[in-house]
Design a protein around this motif. Structure first.
Motif, short mmCIF file in Angstrom:
data_model
loop_
_atom_site.label_atom_id
_atom_site.label_comp_id
_atom_site.label_asym_id
_atom_site.label_seq_id
_atom_site.Cartn_x
_atom_site.Cartn_y
_atom_site.Cartn_z
N ARG A 168 0.87 -1.19 0.00
CA ARG A 168 0.00 0.00 0.00
C ARG A 168 0.90 1.23 0.00
N VAL A 169 0.74 2.06 -1.01
CA VAL A 169 1.60 3.23 -1.13
C VAL A 169 0.77 4.48 -1.42
N GLU A 170 1.21 5.59 -0.88
CA GLU A 170 0.66 6.89 -1.23
C GLU A 170 1.71 7.60 -2.09
N LEU A 171 1.32 7.95 -3.31
CA LEU A 171 2.25 8.51 -4.27
C LEU A 171 1.87 9.93 -4.64
N LEU A 172 2.89 10.77 -4.81
CA LEU A 172 2.66 12.15 -5.21
C LEU A 172 1.96 12.18 -6.57
N ALA A 173 0.94 13.05 -6.69
CA ALA A 173 0.17 13.13 -7.93
C ALA A 173 0.28 14.49 -8.61
N LYS A 174 1.07 15.39 -8.02
CA LYS A 174 1.30 16.68 -8.66
C LYS A 174 2.12 16.49 -9.94
N GLN A 175 2.00 17.44 -10.86
CA GLN A 175 2.74 17.33 -12.12
C GLN A 175 4.23 17.21 -11.87
N GLU A 176 4.75 18.01 -10.95
CA GLU A 176 6.16 17.92 -10.59
C GLU A 176 6.32 16.84 -9.52
N GLY A 177 6.98 15.76 -9.87
CA GLY A 177 7.21 14.70 -8.91
C GLY A 177 6.21 13.57 -8.98
N TYR A 178 5.30 13.61 -9.95
CA TYR A 178 4.29 12.55 -10.09
C TYR A 178 4.95 11.18 -10.24
N VAL A 179 4.40 10.21 -9.53
CA VAL A 179 4.91 8.83 -9.60
C VAL A 179 3.83 7.92 -10.17
N ASN A 180 4.15 7.28 -11.29
CA ASN A 180 3.26 6.30 -11.90
C ASN A 180 3.43 4.98 -11.16
N PRO A 181 2.37 4.40 -10.61
CA PRO A 181 2.52 3.16 -9.84
C PRO A 181 3.09 2.00 -10.65
N ASP A 182 2.80 1.98 -11.94
CA ASP A 182 3.35 0.92 -12.79
C ASP A 182 4.86 1.06 -12.91
N HIS A 183 5.35 2.30 -13.00
CA HIS A 183 6.79 2.54 -13.02
C HIS A 183 7.42 2.10 -11.70
N LEU A 184 6.69 2.32 -10.61
CA LEU A 184 7.21 1.92 -9.30
C LEU A 184 7.41 0.41 -9.23
N VAL A 185 6.44 -0.36 -9.76
CA VAL A 185 6.57 -1.82 -9.77
C VAL A 185 7.79 -2.24 -10.58
N LYS A 186 7.97 -1.60 -11.73
CA LYS A 186 9.13 -1.93 -12.57
C LYS A 186 10.43 -1.59 -11.86
N GLY A 187 10.44 -0.48 -11.13
CA GLY A 187 11.63 -0.10 -10.38
C GLY A 187 11.93 -1.07 -9.25
N ILE A 188 10.89 -1.53 -8.57
CA ILE A 188 11.08 -2.53 -7.51
C ILE A 188 11.64 -3.82 -8.10
N GLY A 189 11.08 -4.22 -9.24
CA GLY A 189 11.57 -5.43 -9.91
C GLY A 189 13.04 -5.33 -10.24
N ALA A 190 13.46 -4.16 -10.72
CA ALA A 190 14.86 -3.97 -11.07
C ALA A 190 15.76 -4.12 -9.84
N LYS A 191 15.29 -3.63 -8.69
CA LYS A 191 16.10 -3.76 -7.47
C LYS A 191 16.12 -5.20 -6.97
N LEU A 192 15.08 -5.97 -7.32
CA LEU A 192 15.06 -7.38 -6.94
C LEU A 192 15.81 -8.25 -7.93
#
Length: 215
Positions: A168-192
Motif C-alpha cells: 500500500r503506497v501513497e504517491l505524489l500526484a502533482k505534475q512535478e514529482g508525479y509517480v506512476n505506480p506501474d513505473h514503481l513496480v518496474k523499479g522494484i523489480g529492477a532492485k530485486l
C-alpha cells in the motif's frame, strides 16, 4: 438535486482496466448522450460535451475513485442521474457518487494504491527496496533521463498474504514529482534483479493538499 457544475465519482475495474483513457472519453460521451443527461456542450462547428477527468489511469490499473467534472444545463435528481448513467455500463464501470463541485483538480496532492504482486518475492526484500533510491529511466524533453521515484513515495506499507505480497503506497500526484505506480513496480523489480509480470494495481483513494480525501 444537483445542478450546475457537478462532480461524478466512478469505479473502473476488471477487464475494463485495459481500456485507454481516450477510449474511456469516447465511451463516456456516447453514454451521456444515450442516457439523456442534460450536459453542457461546447460551441462552434463541432459541439462536444464538456468533460474534465482527473488523474488519468494507466492502462492495466483499476480504480474505485475516479473523478469526472461536467456541467448540467438543468437540475437533476441525484438518484435519477446515477441510475440513468449506470444503466449504460457493465458492473465493472459504475458511478458511485455525484455532488456539486466546490474544488478544483489542481488541489489534488496524492493518490493511494494497493499493489498486489503474485510472484514469488520475499517480503523483506520488497521492504528494503524502499530504503534507497528506486531508479527508472524516463523519456523527457532532454531525452532519456534517470529518475529516482522515492521522493514521490509519501508512505508505504508491505505485507505478506496467503499467495502474494501486498504493497500500500501513497504517491505524489502533482505534475512535478508525479509517480506512476506501474513505473514503481518496474523499479522494484529492477532492485530485486528480475522483471515483475504478475501483479495488480488498484487506486483506492485520492487526497487533497490538506491530506483529506479529495472531494
Amino acid at each position: 438535486m444537483v445542478q450546475g457544475k457537478i462532480r461524478l465519482v466512478f469505479k473502473k475495474e476488471g477487464k475494463l482496466k485495459f481500456i485507454s483513457h481516450l477510449d474511456l472519453i469516447r465511451t463516456m460521451k456516447g453514454a451521456f448522450s444515450r442516457a439523456g443527461i442534460p450536459i453542457y456542450y461546447s460551441e462552434g462547428f463541432n459541439p462536444h460535451p464538456k468533460m474534465v477527468f482527473s488523474l488519468p489511469l494507466s492502462i492495466g490499473c483499476e480504480s474505485v475513485c475516479e473523478y469526472l467534472d461536467i456541467k448540467l444545463n438543468e437540475p437533476m435528481e441525484r438518484e435519477e442521474l446515477l441510475e440513468r448513467l449506470n444503466a449504460q455500463f457493465p458492473p465493472e464501470l459504475q458511478f458511485t457518487d455525484v455532488y456539486e463541485r466546490t474544488t478544483d483538480f489542481q488541489s489534488i496532492r496524492s493518490a493511494e494504491y494497493e499493489i498486489t504482486v503474485y510472484e514469488e518475492v520475499e517480503l523483506e526484500e520488497v521492504k528494503k527496496a524502499f530504503e534507497s533510491p528506486i531508479i527508472i529511466t524516463k523519456k523527457s524533453k532532454k531525452g532519456m533521463v534517470d529518475v529516482d521515484l522515492i521522493p514521490g513515495v509519501l508512505s508505504c506499507f508491505a505485507e505478506k498474504t496467503e499467495n502474494a505480497v501486498r504493497i500500500r503506497v501513497e504517491l505524489l500526484a502533482k505534475q512535478e514529482g508525479y509517480v506512476n505506480p506501474d513505473h514503481l513496480v518496474k523499479g522494484i523489480g529492477a532492485k530485486l534483479g528480475r522483471e515483475l509480470w504478475d501483479y495488480d494495481i488498484m487506486r483506492t483513494a485520492v487526497y487533497d493538499d490538506g491530506g483529506r480525501i479529495f472531494r
